[in-house]
Design a protein around this motif. Structure first.
Motif, PDB file in Angstrom:
ATOM      1  N   PRO A 258       0.709  -1.286   0.119  1.00 40.73           N
ATOM      2  CA  PRO A 258      -0.047   0.018   0.173  1.00 40.73           C
ATOM      3  C   PRO A 258       0.752   1.082  -0.047  1.00 40.73           C
ATOM      4  CG  PRO A 258      -0.109  -1.296   2.206  1.00 40.73           C
ATOM      5  CD  PRO A 258       0.616  -2.024   1.158  1.00 40.73           C
ATOM      6  N   ALA A 259       2.119   1.478   0.605  1.00 40.94           N
ATOM      7  CA  ALA A 259       2.691   2.435   0.754  1.00 40.94           C
ATOM      8  C   ALA A 259       3.449   2.510  -0.383  1.00 40.94           C
ATOM      9  CB  ALA A 259       3.795   2.316   1.884  1.00 40.94           C
ATOM     10  N   ALA A 260       3.879   1.742  -1.205  1.00 42.41           N
ATOM     11  CA  ALA A 260       4.702   1.626  -2.414  1.00 42.41           C
ATOM     12  C   ALA A 260       3.787   2.186  -3.509  1.00 42.41           C
ATOM     13  CB  ALA A 260       5.387   0.394  -2.859  1.00 42.41           C
ATOM     14  N   THR A 261       2.436   1.676  -3.358  1.00 39.62           N
ATOM     15  CA  THR A 261       1.382   2.105  -4.310  1.00 39.62           C
ATOM     16  C   THR A 261       1.166   3.444  -4.289  1.00 39.62           C
ATOM     17  OG1 THR A 261       0.240  -0.138  -4.158  1.00 39.62           O
ATOM     18  CG2 THR A 261      -1.010   1.662  -5.066  1.00 39.62           C
ATOM     19  N   TRP A 262       1.038   4.169  -3.135  1.00 43.71           N
ATOM     20  CA  TRP A 262       0.616   5.382  -3.077  1.00 43.71           C
ATOM     21  C   TRP A 262       1.862   6.377  -3.457  1.00 43.71           C
ATOM     22  CZ3 TRP A 262      -2.752   9.020  -2.851  1.00 43.71           C
ATOM     23  CH2 TRP A 262      -2.638  10.229  -2.565  1.00 43.71           C
ATOM     24  N   GLN A 263       3.326   5.896  -3.226  1.00 39.93           N
ATOM     25  CA  GLN A 263       4.049   6.487  -3.874  1.00 39.93           C
ATOM     26  C   GLN A 263       4.417   6.474  -5.176  1.00 39.93           C
ATOM     27  OE1 GLN A 263       6.283   8.223  -1.555  1.00 39.93           O
ATOM     28  NE2 GLN A 263       6.958   9.120  -3.700  1.00 39.93           N
ATOM     29  N   LEU A 264       3.776   5.340  -5.949  1.00 38.47           N
ATOM     30  CA  LEU A 264       3.950   5.375  -7.487  1.00 38.47           C
ATOM     31  C   LEU A 264       2.668   6.053  -8.059  1.00 38.47           C
ATOM     32  CD1 LEU A 264       4.560   3.634 -10.084  1.00 38.47           C
ATOM     33  CD2 LEU A 264       2.784   1.919  -9.453  1.00 38.47           C
ATOM     34  N   ILE A 265       1.558   6.158  -7.425  1.00 44.18           N
ATOM     35  CA  ILE A 265       0.412   7.071  -7.734  1.00 44.18           C
ATOM     36  C   ILE A 265       0.907   8.429  -7.795  1.00 44.18           C
ATOM     37  CG2 ILE A 265      -1.866   8.151  -7.275  1.00 44.18           C
ATOM     38  CD1 ILE A 265      -2.589   5.254  -6.137  1.00 44.18           C
ATOM     39  N   ILE A 266       1.480   9.087  -6.864  1.00 48.05           N
ATOM     40  CA  ILE A 266       1.900  10.527  -6.801  1.00 48.05           C
ATOM     41  C   ILE A 266       3.172  10.703  -7.527  1.00 48.05           C
ATOM     42  CG2 ILE A 266       0.758  11.002  -4.455  1.00 48.05           C
ATOM     43  CD1 ILE A 266       3.669  10.587  -2.942  1.00 48.05           C
ATOM     44  N   ASP A 267       4.174   9.681  -7.790  1.00 44.99           N
ATOM     45  CA  ASP A 267       5.200   9.983  -8.521  1.00 44.99           C
ATOM     46  C   ASP A 267       4.890  10.190  -9.904  1.00 44.99           C
ATOM     47  OD1 ASP A 267       7.102  10.004  -6.414  1.00 44.99           O
ATOM     48  OD2 ASP A 267       7.731   7.761  -6.666  1.00 44.99           O
ATOM     49  N   ARG A 286      -9.398  -0.061   1.439  1.00 49.05           N
ATOM     50  CA  ARG A 286     -10.078  -1.178   2.190  1.00 49.05           C
ATOM     51  C   ARG A 286     -11.088  -1.502   1.294  1.00 49.05           C
ATOM     52  NH1 ARG A 286      -8.972   2.187   6.989  1.00 49.05           N
ATOM     53  NH2 ARG A 286     -10.747   3.202   6.625  1.00 49.05           N
ATOM     54  N   ARG A 287     -11.788  -0.475   0.230  1.00 46.59           N
ATOM     55  CA  ARG A 287     -12.830  -0.736  -0.571  1.00 46.59           C
ATOM     56  C   ARG A 287     -12.575  -1.337  -1.875  1.00 46.59           C
ATOM     57  NH1 ARG A 287     -16.970   2.161   2.416  1.00 46.59           N
ATOM     58  NH2 ARG A 287     -16.040   3.220   4.000  1.00 46.59           N
ATOM     59  N   MET A 288     -11.419  -1.542  -1.934  1.00 47.82           N
ATOM     60  CA  MET A 288     -10.762  -2.218  -3.476  1.00 47.82           C
ATOM     61  C   MET A 288     -11.518  -3.493  -3.809  1.00 47.82           C
ATOM     62  SD  MET A 288      -7.340  -0.472  -4.148  1.00 47.82           S
ATOM     63  CE  MET A 288      -7.176  -1.531  -5.455  1.00 47.82           C
ATOM     64  N   ALA A 289     -11.899  -4.021  -4.982  1.00 51.59           N
ATOM     65  CA  ALA A 289     -12.530  -5.329  -5.188  1.00 51.59           C
ATOM     66  C   ALA A 289     -11.231  -6.139  -5.415  1.00 51.59           C
ATOM     67  CB  ALA A 289     -13.173  -5.107  -6.128  1.00 51.59           C
ATOM     68  N   LEU A 290     -10.853  -7.257  -4.556  1.00 56.88           N
ATOM     69  CA  LEU A 290      -9.904  -8.072  -4.798  1.00 56.88           C
ATOM     70  C   LEU A 290     -10.003  -9.048  -6.206  1.00 56.88           C
ATOM     71  CD1 LEU A 290      -8.600  -8.868  -1.316  1.00 56.88           C
ATOM     72  CD2 LEU A 290      -7.731  -7.203  -2.884  1.00 56.88           C
ATOM     73  N   ARG A 291     -11.420  -9.172  -6.415  1.00 54.61           N
ATOM     74  CA  ARG A 291     -11.626 -10.192  -7.639  1.00 54.61           C
ATOM     75  C   ARG A 291     -12.615  -9.192  -8.481  1.00 54.61           C
ATOM     76  NH1 ARG A 291     -14.862 -14.678  -5.663  1.00 54.61           N
ATOM     77  NH2 ARG A 291     -14.439 -15.470  -7.742  1.00 54.61           N
ATOM     78  N   PRO A 292     -12.004  -8.449  -9.040  1.00 60.13           N
ATOM     79  CA  PRO A 292     -12.820  -7.400  -9.944  1.00 60.13           C
ATOM     80  C   PRO A 292     -13.797  -8.013 -10.993  1.00 60.13           C
ATOM     81  CG  PRO A 292     -10.309  -7.282 -10.621  1.00 60.13           C
ATOM     82  CD  PRO A 292     -10.417  -8.135  -9.378  1.00 60.13           C
ATOM     83  N   ALA A 293     -13.624  -9.105 -11.436  1.00 60.78           N
ATOM     84  CA  ALA A 293     -14.421  -9.664 -12.452  1.00 60.78           C
ATOM     85  C   ALA A 293     -15.690 -10.451 -11.654  1.00 60.78           C
ATOM     86  CB  ALA A 293     -13.744 -10.739 -13.457  1.00 60.78           C
ATOM     87  N   ALA A 294     -15.350 -10.845 -10.548  1.00 62.18           N
ATOM     88  CA  ALA A 294     -16.412 -11.638  -9.929  1.00 62.18           C
ATOM     89  C   ALA A 294     -17.925 -10.687  -9.513  1.00 62.18           C
ATOM     90  CB  ALA A 294     -15.885 -12.022  -8.444  1.00 62.18           C
ATOM     91  N   LEU A 295     -18.921 -11.485  -9.800  1.00 62.90           N
ATOM     92  CA  LEU A 295     -20.236 -10.755  -9.909  1.00 62.90           C
ATOM     93  C   LEU A 295     -20.965 -11.100  -9.054  1.00 62.90           C
ATOM     94  CD1 LEU A 295     -22.447  -9.007 -11.408  1.00 62.90           C
ATOM     95  CD2 LEU A 295     -22.806 -11.184 -12.737  1.00 62.90           C
TER      96      LEU A 295
END
Length: 329
Positions: A258-267, A286-295
């Motif tokens: 998560p920390a590296a993700t935030w750094q990547l986003i702002i970089d 916390r709200r992200m879908a870990l299985r985005p295709a799952a319905l």
């Protein structure tokens, strides 16, 4: 002297008799061309689009043979129009809007979920009142999309109030709710982004409180979904599954880093580097879908039932018209 028939040839003579060929490495194979895919965002790039940012910046779309283009709409209302016209391949929207579009015959279908819970809520100027329900019924509301004016205002303002001369017709704020509230033209926003709008208003010295949709009886629903054109869904199934492989891999990396993700986003997108986005990031994560295709078919069926009970639709559509799992096609 030996007869010619039995005389052994020398190495040099034998070498002269063997045909020679120059050995060279074959030319390198050209990689297959990447398939171009365009996706129009629901509004400006923000932390809620982390899955798409990470998949693009870490080369996960490229690994799936896709060249991904993320487009920002000049007006959020045009994304679905461009999708149905074939000008873009995919678009982002919210589940409630998807239902309304489908009932109007717009050929769009959900193929993935990025955020599993609502990102919007009713943002009200001032502190909550002891009798907040009665207080909410008398406010002048602004809205950014039809989700606000068609779904939320009827829940906030009883029909008896809406039929009086004193009822203030909801006002479109064109996704500029902060300005409308700071200018005093509205008292509340029916569909404000609660991760961002309260922070923006607080910076302007405006106190607010948030009323979640669940408190108003609106069923739980997906906050951010990816939709494709229903008319060409089967034709592009292979492309959508490859796209979703990249998004799912991105989400796995995000939750582990998560920390590296935030750094990547702002970089990669310095415009997102501000205190409001930084404060919102942990909750969005916390709200992200870990299985985005799952319905979750039950969720879409329940929302259809809700719309029917509220008198907003005349009949219930099958879930297959509204949403699919591309891996199951």
């Amino acid at each position: 002297m030996l007869p010619e028939t039995i005389r052994q040839s020398t190495d040099s003579e034998e070498a002269d008799e063997v045909p020679s060929a120059a050995l060279a490495l074959p030319p390198p194979l050209e990689p297959p061309p990447l398939k171009k895919v365009s996706l129009m965002l629901d509004w400006y790039l923000s932390p809620q689009h982390a899955s798409l940012i990470v998949a693009k910046e870490r080369g996960l779309f490229t690994a799936q043979g896709l060249e991904m283009e993320l487009q920002t709409p000049a007006d959020p209302s045009v994304a679905i129009k461009l999708l149905t016209a074939g000008e873009v391949d995919l678009a982002l929207t919210r589940q409630p809007l998807l239902h309304l579009f489908a009932h109007e015959g717009v050929p769009v279908t959900r193929i993935a979920t990025l955020i599993e819970t609502p990102l919007t809520a009713v943002i009200v100027k001032g502190e909550a009142q002891p009798e907040n329900t009665r207080h909410l019924a008398g406010l002048h509301y602004g809205y950014s999309t039809r989700e606000g004016v068609n779904l939320l205002v009827p829940e906030l303002v009883p029909r008896s109030v809406r039929q009086t001369d004193g009822f203030l017709v909801p006002q479109s704020v064109h996704f500029n709710a902060a300005s409308a509230m700071s200018e005093g033209s509205i008292d509340a926003v029916a569909d404000g982004f609660y991760h961002f709008l309260p922070h923006q208003l607080s910076a302007l010295g405006i106190t607010t409180h948030t009323v979640r949709y669940s408190d108003l009886g609106v069923p739980r629903h997906d906050g951010l979904v990816i939709v494709a054109n229903s008319n060409s869904l089967a034709k592009h199934t292979d492309t959508w599954t490859r796209f979703l492989n990249a998004v799912e891999e991105a989400n796995d990396w995000i939750v582990e880093n998560p920390a590296a993700t935030w750094q990547l986003i702002i970089d990669t997108n310095p415009i997102l580097d501000n205190p409001t986005n930084a404060a919102a990031w942990p909750d969005i994560l916390r709200r992200m879908a870990l299985r985005p295709a799952a319905l979750d078919s039950r969720r879409y069926a329940s929302f259809e039932t809700y719309l029917l009970q509220e008198g907003l639709i005349d009949e219930v559509l099958p879930v297959s018209r509204l949403a699919v799992d591309p891996f199951a096609l």
